[in-house]
Design an enzyme around this catalytic site. Sequence first.
Site, mmCIF file in Angstrom:
data_model
loop_
_atom_site.group_PDB
_atom_site.id
_atom_site.type_symbol
_atom_site.label_atom_id
_atom_site.label_comp_id
_atom_site.label_asym_id
_atom_site.label_seq_id
_atom_site.Cartn_x
_atom_site.Cartn_y
_atom_site.Cartn_z
ATOM 1 N N LYS A 85 0.846 -1.205 0.000
ATOM 2 C CA LYS A 85 0.000 0.000 0.000
ATOM 3 C C LYS A 85 0.878 1.250 0.000
ATOM 4 O O LYS A 85 1.901 1.294 0.694
ATOM 5 C CB LYS A 85 -0.894 -0.041 1.238
ATOM 6 N N SER A 160 -9.737 1.530 2.777
ATOM 7 C CA SER A 160 -8.894 2.335 1.917
ATOM 8 C C SER A 160 -7.825 1.542 1.175
ATOM 9 O O SER A 160 -7.232 2.076 0.243
ATOM 10 C CB SER A 160 -8.232 3.433 2.760
ATOM 11 N N SER A 184 -9.744 -0.875 6.959
ATOM 12 C CA SER A 184 -9.220 -0.676 5.612
ATOM 13 C C SER A 184 -8.612 -1.884 4.927
ATOM 14 O O SER A 184 -8.373 -1.839 3.730
ATOM 15 C CB SER A 184 -8.197 0.459 5.608
HETATM 16 N N1 GLN Z 1 -13.064 3.881 6.529
HETATM 17 C C1 GLN Z 1 -12.385 4.230 7.735
HETATM 18 C C2 GLN Z 1 -11.990 5.672 7.700
HETATM 19 O O1 GLN Z 1 -12.101 6.279 6.708
HETATM 20 C C3 GLN Z 1 -11.191 3.355 7.941
HETATM 21 C C4 GLN Z 1 -10.038 3.670 7.097
HETATM 22 C C5 GLN Z 1 -8.813 2.853 7.443
HETATM 23 O O2 GLN Z 1 -8.919 1.796 8.058
HETATM 24 N N2 GLN Z 1 -7.657 3.370 7.080
HETATM 25 O O3 GLN Z 1 -11.556 6.203 8.661
#
Ligand code: GLN
Length: 488
Positions: A85, A160, A184
């Site tokens: 990532k 994400s 994410s």
């Molecule tokens: N969807 C969650 C957020 O936007 C988690 C994102 C993540 O785990 N990086 O905060």
Amino acid sequence: MEGGSRGLRRAYTVKQLLESYRAGDTDPVEHVSKVLDALRRWERDVNAFISLEAEEVLIDAAEEAARRWRRGEARRLEGVVVGVKDNISTSFLPTTAGSRMLDGYIPPFNATVVEKLLMEGAIIIGKTNLDEFAMGSTGEFSAFGPTRNPWDLSRVPGGSSSGSGACLAYGACDAALGSDTGGSVRLPAAYTATVGLKPTYGLVSRYGLIPYANSLEQISPMARSSEDVMLLLEIIAGGDEYDATSIDREPTTASGEEGLKPEDLSLCIPEELVEHSEEAVKKAFYNTVGKLEGLGARLEYIGLGGAEAYALPAYYTIALAEAASNLARYDGSLYPVRGSSGDYWRQAAEARGIGFGLEVKRRILMGVYVLSEGYKDEYYLAATKLRRVIRDAMLKTVGKCLVATPASPIMPPRIGERVDDPLKLYAMDVYTVLANLSGLPAIALPVEIRGGLPIGLQLIGPRLGERLLAGAASIIEDLTGLAGVVAG
Ligand code: GLN
């Protein structure tokens, strides 16, 4: 863009690939060429990568891997292709965190996890796409364009860690790293029929991870089977002097041994929470746990003492507060996007105006608000108190059973369907944030492909109970036969 779901193929899991290398049935050079073919066929549509390693470098690495296999010097990931990532620092490829703010930034060092992968012979193929600074649930907030779901190009792959899920789902990598602050890796796993494991807080070093919300997040492995994510976890886990929150412990299993059987499983189902799911998801979920019960697992229907209502507001308040504080470092003086003005504040404002996307700006504003004098008690402190209540309820529950929920309350949405409504977007994380707020490990894996679209299930376990989670997941994989599937 072509919509509609596609067929299903099978690809090697990491374990199968390594066995095939060992037996001499597959050669790393041959494998890497196949991966490059998949890239050529899919990547333009899917957009799973922000940067890719040069083909010559990949082929060289594969040749080196082939030599090591021949000489009997193969390491634990020799010739395994891994996507990383793009919020995890690499000194050999740019690291943008999906933001224009860091466009072109090449870190002077590798994240600890990257060093560990390289030491085991992994071939890092590229840096995967993500929502800007890992803030999002669909993969649509990347400054480098949205990632599309290989199972249906008109839909999102989940975020994400959108590119990590997508590259696994179309065969451009054998394993991947994501980060999980509130789900994410588990949402992408659910939407791409892959497996994502969020480790116990502190089990994996965060050194070199571009921070979003430090008290919640962990670098997390993704792959096409639960065995594979455990292999990756074993490699990247461990204490690190560069991350004071890291713990030097092995993931343990409550049952103490491998070869977990369905009758060893106790699952707790927070019924009220599962009600948040749409019909198809609920059906797949109850169908799976019902089958496990038929095989001897114990099911208990439980409440989570208020976590049902408070988890999302507590998570988003804390995450945004930490995000606002973390992102303050991008002031136009150090990183690629700079303001032109000589005055510090004007320069910072200009750089932030250009460098940050809309969602990141929204989150900084909300984060600053909940931390501001006069509102801090009402919002931030209240959220930390709620976090404690949720954590206590979760710790008590996972002391006796694994908490089972759907991984996402909805099927993978269409591109553009949710992105303009922040509250709807945040609601996608209703199941996953429970683990981050409590520091507990959680795994998401596919349980059904319905109308060509994956549906995932989540299990949350006790602290350092990763082996138990993986054992339970592998029982589910035996039931579904979905380990190793890719979109075809
Ligand atoms: N969807 C969650 C957020 O936007 C988690 C994102 C993540 O785990 N990086 O905060």
